[in-house]
Design an enzyme around this catalytic site. Structure first.
Site, PDB file in Angstrom:
ATOM      1  N   TYR A 226     -14.190  -1.626  18.919  1.00  0.00           N
ATOM      2  CA  TYR A 226     -13.583  -0.659  19.836  1.00  0.00           C
ATOM      3  C   TYR A 226     -12.103  -0.580  19.499  1.00  0.00           C
ATOM      4  O   TYR A 226     -11.481  -1.592  19.185  1.00  0.00           O
ATOM      5  CB  TYR A 226     -13.781  -1.100  21.292  1.00  0.00           C
ATOM      6  CG  TYR A 226     -13.124  -0.170  22.284  1.00  0.00           C
ATOM      7  CD1 TYR A 226     -13.585   1.133  22.440  1.00  0.00           C
ATOM      8  CD2 TYR A 226     -12.031  -0.575  23.044  1.00  0.00           C
ATOM      9  CE1 TYR A 226     -12.975   2.012  23.324  1.00  0.00           C
ATOM     10  CE2 TYR A 226     -11.414   0.294  23.936  1.00  0.00           C
ATOM     11  CZ  TYR A 226     -11.891   1.585  24.070  1.00  0.00           C
ATOM     12  OH  TYR A 226     -11.286   2.459  24.938  1.00  0.00           O
ATOM     13  N   TYR A 236      -6.031  -5.240  24.149  1.00  0.00           N
ATOM     14  CA  TYR A 236      -7.246  -5.173  23.337  1.00  0.00           C
ATOM     15  C   TYR A 236      -6.926  -5.088  21.842  1.00  0.00           C
ATOM     16  O   TYR A 236      -6.974  -6.088  21.140  1.00  0.00           O
ATOM     17  CB  TYR A 236      -8.150  -4.004  23.775  1.00  0.00           C
ATOM     18  CG  TYR A 236      -9.571  -4.214  23.298  1.00  0.00           C
ATOM     19  CD1 TYR A 236     -10.505  -4.848  24.108  1.00  0.00           C
ATOM     20  CD2 TYR A 236      -9.964  -3.845  22.013  1.00  0.00           C
ATOM     21  CE1 TYR A 236     -11.796  -5.095  23.650  1.00  0.00           C
ATOM     22  CE2 TYR A 236     -11.247  -4.087  21.547  1.00  0.00           C
ATOM     23  CZ  TYR A 236     -12.157  -4.709  22.370  1.00  0.00           C
ATOM     24  OH  TYR A 236     -13.430  -4.957  21.911  1.00  0.00           O
TER      25      TYR A 236
END
Length: 406
Positions: A226, A236
């Site tokens: 992702y 992230y």
């Protein structure tokens, strides 16, 4: 017994067998209604096959392409008054439906990081299929890994790198939006997360399968990642998980070179869209982002769940009978609709003003909750949750022994 959801923090500690079966049934029906995959895979190994993208890819392979499938996962059968884990019920339902449709489907329950489970899988492939695996999906999300050779234990963490990260997050159950600060990871935490979530184990699997002649000419292997928008990058993409995913991408390039020369095969990374999974629920900031994303993508009629994503991956990327389209880094992008400029601009605009008072109207937090409960078999139409159910469900290909994981 009557099974109700019990939520603690980011996870639900119960799962509903009939609800999980209904959810799997919905995914299977979706795969069956789409036009069948021509030139699709025939013998598919899915590592991490019991939930999320792994389960969805197993369903698309089986019910979209008529493939034989072997699934590997680490799930818990029911014990006493404790329900099984959702992945156990999902697989019980999948195998039952696959067998009724005349499809080969077998599963192996255990630690995919271990040499023992790799060997069991290889033995099964050799015995039942005589090799010939033409697709290997690698979809493991795990908080820890024991290295099979050294015995070292690694624990993954979700932290930024370099500096403390400040933003806002939401408690999905209460709808409270609050500031969040996450301290940066240590060097050890960065290395450990890479050891768990990077490409090391994927390479061990592919090398073992190759060594024992389990792979077909032209084999494809795919792992998932992702990227997401700048909004989530600190926690992230530029954080510990992102560092691990860079290692995964590097591994893909190395495996691709090996498979290309040995079998005219390919190793690929698929960048998927943000979805409600057991893994994503635990990431600060991400549930609030997903709640906004769902609202906007649903309004634009481009929302997808795991099954729609995997259908598109197979139909329009892996098996489109054309060269597989990739980005400048060689990655497949099925996050393309999420990353559309109009979608991201809208999220950016709403992010500034979202708060506890307006979160229910500005975002689709209700849809987030609904999807979260569905992961555990709750909130599905046509299920009477006040009625008692048998919580012990058998997976046809697995014999439960007391030694099985609890």
């Amino acid at each position: 017994m009557i099974v109700q959801p019990k939520v603690r923090g980011f996870i639900c500690t119960t799962a509903h067998p009939e609800g999980c079966a209904r959810h799997v049934g919905e995914w299977i029906n979706y795969a069956k209604q789409e036009p069948s995959l021509t030139g699709g895979p025939q013998k598919v190994l899915i590592i991490g096959a019991s939930t999320g993208f792994g389960l969805a890819s197993r369903i698309v392979a089986a019910f979209g392409a008529g493939a034989k499938t072997i699934g590997v996962f680490f799930e818990r059968p029911a014990s006493g008054k404790r329900t099984a884990s959702p992945g156990w019920y999902n697989t019980a339902a999948f195998e039952k439906t696959a067998l009724a449709a005349g499809l080969y489907a077998k599963s192996i329950n255990g630690d995919a990081f271990s040499d023992e489970i790799k060997q069991q899988t290889i033995d099964l492939i050799q015995k039942d299929w005589q090799g010939g695996v033409d697709l290997v999906i690698y979809s493991i999300a795990s908080p820890r890994r024991v290295h099979p050779r050294t015995g070292e234990i690694f624990n993954s963490v979700l932290k930024p790198i370099g500096q403390t990260y400040h933003n806002k997050t939401v408690d999905v159950m209460t709808g409270e939006v609050s500031p969040v600060s996450i301290e940066p990871a240590t060097e050890k935490e960065i290395r450990d997360t890479e050891a768990v979530m990077g490409g090391d184990d994927w390479a061990l699997w592919i090398n073992a399968l190759f060594k024992y002649n389990c792979l077909a000419e032209g084999v494809k292997t795919v792992a998932f990642t992702y990227i997401g928008p700048e909004l989530t990058h600190a926690v992230y993409r530029n954080g510990t998980i992102g560092r691990a995913k860079l290692h995964l991408e590097k591994t893909a390039r190395e495996l691709d070179t090996q498979l290309e020369s040995a079998l005219s095969g390919q190793a690929l990374i698929s960048v998927n869209k943000a979805l409600v999974t057991q893994a994503s629920a635990a990431i600060p900031v991400v549930p609030l982002y997903i709640s906004l994303l769902y609202k906007i993508m649903k309004e634009k009629n481009i929302h997808e769940g795991c099954i729609e994503q995997m259908w598109r991956l197979f139909k329009e990327r892996l098996y489109s009978n054309q060269n597989i389209p990739t980005d400048s880094e060689g990655r497949i992008r099925i996050d393309d609709w999420e990353m559309r400029e109009d979608v991201q601009a809208e999220i950016k605009r709403l992010w500034e003003s979202i708060n506890t008072g307006n979160v229910e109207t500005v975002s689709d937090i209700a849809g987030y909750r609904e999807d979260f409960y569905k992961l555990f078999g709750f909130g599905l139409n046509g299920i009477d949750y006040e009625r008692g159910v048998e919580i012990e469900k058998a997976i046809p290909s697995i014999t439960v022994t007391p030694e099985n994981p609890e």
